[in-house]
Design a protein around this motif. Sequence first.
Motif, PDB file in Angstrom:
ATOM      1  N   ASN A   1     -25.978 -14.753  88.738  1.00 14.52           N
ATOM      2  CA  ASN A   1     -25.513 -14.525  87.380  1.00 14.52           C
ATOM      3  C   ASN A   1     -23.995 -14.409  87.270  1.00 14.52           C
ATOM      4  OD1 ASN A   1     -28.065 -14.547  86.301  1.00 14.52           O
ATOM      5  ND2 ASN A   1     -28.395 -12.370  86.585  1.00 14.52           N
ATOM      6  N   ILE A   2     -23.272 -14.622  88.387  1.00 16.43           N
ATOM      7  CA  ILE A   2     -21.817 -14.592  88.333  1.00 16.43           C
ATOM      8  C   ILE A   2     -21.325 -15.732  87.440  1.00 16.43           C
ATOM      9  CG2 ILE A   2     -19.725 -14.946  89.692  1.00 16.43           C
ATOM     10  CD1 ILE A   2     -21.099 -13.558  92.005  1.00 16.43           C
ATOM     11  N   ARG A   3     -20.336 -15.450  86.596  1.00 19.17           N
ATOM     12  CA  ARG A   3     -19.817 -16.469  85.687  1.00 19.17           C
ATOM     13  C   ARG A   3     -18.859 -17.384  86.451  1.00 19.17           C
ATOM     14  NH1 ARG A   3     -17.151 -13.706  80.774  1.00 19.17           N
ATOM     15  NH2 ARG A   3     -17.089 -15.839  80.020  1.00 19.17           N
ATOM     16  N   ALA A   4     -19.421 -18.317  87.152  1.00 20.22           N
ATOM     17  CA  ALA A   4     -18.610 -19.237  87.944  1.00 20.22           C
ATOM     18  C   ALA A   4     -17.990 -20.296  87.035  1.00 20.22           C
ATOM     19  CB  ALA A   4     -19.475 -19.899  89.017  1.00 20.22           C
ATOM     20  N   TYR A   5     -16.841 -20.830  87.485  1.00 13.05           N
ATOM     21  CA  TYR A   5     -16.191 -21.899  86.731  1.00 13.05           C
ATOM     22  C   TYR A   5     -17.015 -23.173  86.817  1.00 13.05           C
ATOM     23  CZ  TYR A   5     -11.893 -19.252  86.022  1.00 13.05           C
ATOM     24  OH  TYR A   5     -10.966 -18.326  85.627  1.00 13.05           O
ATOM     25  N   ARG A   6     -17.022 -23.927  85.721  1.00 14.87           N
ATOM     26  CA  ARG A   6     -17.722 -25.207  85.654  1.00 14.87           C
ATOM     27  C   ARG A   6     -16.727 -26.291  85.279  1.00 14.87           C
ATOM     28  NH1 ARG A   6     -20.981 -21.184  83.825  1.00 14.87           N
ATOM     29  NH2 ARG A   6     -23.165 -21.188  84.461  1.00 14.87           N
ATOM     30  N   LEU A   7     -16.928 -27.462  85.862  1.00 13.34           N
ATOM     31  CA  LEU A   7     -16.057 -28.597  85.573  1.00 13.34           C
ATOM     32  C   LEU A   7     -16.407 -29.170  84.205  1.00 13.34           C
ATOM     33  CD1 LEU A   7     -13.886 -30.616  86.615  1.00 13.34           C
ATOM     34  CD2 LEU A   7     -15.784 -32.000  87.488  1.00 13.34           C
ATOM     35  N   VAL A   8     -15.406 -29.254  83.310  1.00 13.40           N
ATOM     36  CA  VAL A   8     -15.647 -29.816  81.979  1.00 13.40           C
ATOM     37  C   VAL A   8     -14.883 -31.123  81.750  1.00 13.40           C
ATOM     38  CG1 VAL A   8     -16.192 -27.598  80.916  1.00 13.40           C
ATOM     39  CG2 VAL A   8     -13.817 -28.371  80.974  1.00 13.40           C
ATOM     40  N   ASN A   9     -13.895 -31.390  82.595  1.00 14.97           N
ATOM     41  CA  ASN A   9     -13.174 -32.657  82.460  1.00 14.97           C
ATOM     42  C   ASN A   9     -12.349 -32.898  83.724  1.00 14.97           C
ATOM     43  OD1 ASN A   9     -12.368 -35.035  81.341  1.00 14.97           O
ATOM     44  ND2 ASN A   9     -10.925 -34.162  79.894  1.00 14.97           N
ATOM     45  N   ILE A  10     -11.938 -34.141  83.935  1.00 12.01           N
ATOM     46  CA  ILE A  10     -11.146 -34.488  85.105  1.00 12.01           C
ATOM     47  C   ILE A  10     -10.201 -35.637  84.770  1.00 12.01           C
ATOM     48  CG2 ILE A  10     -12.961 -36.048  85.960  1.00 12.01           C
ATOM     49  CD1 ILE A  10     -12.044 -35.410  88.790  1.00 12.01           C
ATOM     50  N   GLU A  11      -8.981 -35.536  85.262  1.00 13.07           N
ATOM     51  CA  GLU A  11      -8.017 -36.634  85.191  1.00 13.07           C
ATOM     52  C   GLU A  11      -7.641 -37.000  86.619  1.00 13.07           C
ATOM     53  OE1 GLU A  11      -4.706 -35.305  82.913  1.00 13.07           O
ATOM     54  OE2 GLU A  11      -5.804 -35.198  81.017  1.00 13.07           O
ATOM     55  N   TRP A  12      -7.437 -38.298  86.884  1.00  9.46           N
ATOM     56  CA  TRP A  12      -7.109 -38.694  88.249  1.00  9.46           C
ATOM     57  C   TRP A  12      -6.078 -39.809  88.279  1.00  9.46           C
ATOM     58  CZ3 TRP A  12      -8.175 -43.707  89.907  1.00  9.46           C
ATOM     59  CH2 TRP A  12      -9.016 -44.465  89.086  1.00  9.46           C
ATOM     60  N   ARG A  13      -5.404 -39.924  89.409  1.00 13.62           N
ATOM     61  CA  ARG A  13      -4.381 -40.941  89.602  1.00 13.62           C
ATOM     62  C   ARG A  13      -4.406 -41.392  91.058  1.00 13.62           C
ATOM     63  NH1 ARG A  13       0.635 -38.296  88.323  1.00 13.62           N
ATOM     64  NH2 ARG A  13       0.848 -37.757  90.515  1.00 13.62           N
ATOM     65  N   LEU A  14      -4.322 -42.683  91.251  1.00  9.57           N
ATOM     66  CA  LEU A  14      -4.317 -43.275  92.584  1.00  9.57           C
ATOM     67  C   LEU A  14      -2.888 -43.641  92.969  1.00  9.57           C
ATOM     68  CD1 LEU A  14      -6.070 -44.327  94.966  1.00  9.57           C
ATOM     69  CD2 LEU A  14      -6.073 -46.551  93.830  1.00  9.57           C
ATOM     70  N   GLU A  15      -2.433 -43.159  94.124  1.00  9.62           N
ATOM     71  CA  GLU A  15      -1.078 -43.436  94.605  1.00  9.62           C
ATOM     72  C   GLU A  15      -1.153 -44.160  95.948  1.00  9.62           C
ATOM     73  OE1 GLU A  15       0.829 -39.699  94.862  1.00  9.62           O
ATOM     74  OE2 GLU A  15       0.781 -39.302  92.701  1.00  9.62           O
TER      75      GLU A  15
END
Length: 221
Positions: free
Chosen positions: A118-132
């Motif tokens: 029941n711990i309020r863990a962080y959840r992924l809601v969006n992602i941005e990425w870049r290839l170098e």
Amino acid sequence: MLLNLKKEQREHLQLLHQRSPDDIVELCKSAFEYLSYGPNIPRYQQLATKYVSNPEEVQHAIEALIALLIDATKANASEIDLKQLQQEEGYNDNIIEVLTQFVHSKHHFIEGSIKSANIRAYRLVNIEWRLEVRIATRSLLRQNSIRVTMKLFLHTEPKNENRDLLEVGEQQAIHPDERRNRKDLLVQTDLSSLVYIIQVLENALYESKSRRIRNIVSAIH
């Protein structure tokens, strides 16, 4: 207090009838091992032969015992509450005695597991990425260095309105309460590490769809 067992789970527990106290202890041990290590099909086949049953019925009974253990822990069930189960299902005194010991001995373990879940863990809601890609330097003309940079937007409350938080402009202030629930991470990795991360996540996703995880999550919530 009534234990909130589903009708199907109560039916699966019918395997406990006409079983000796040693057999009940054996099933309870298998239930706890199921929680710790997952299902043990060869073991269920052995028990099925012993009980003149089939492995699927044994596994269902063990999963029902897990549901009973979790439900009794959530309700802080006493011996009197389990006696009520005896009246409803017609279990003899030996069965109730073993089940009571099972519930009480694993109470702290299950309680700790429920609190952790029941711990309020962080959840992924969006992602941005870049290839170098670095193809050369002055010191090494044939260099091939590939990096993936990702910005992960995390939130503790996975609601639809969270997407609005990600679209807030630089000039628009975010409410302090919203800021406490939000966390942005900048991560950079190479391709081999990225492939490994993807494999781990895919394995976790596959495991989350297994009967074991579904039953545990359903019992907790």
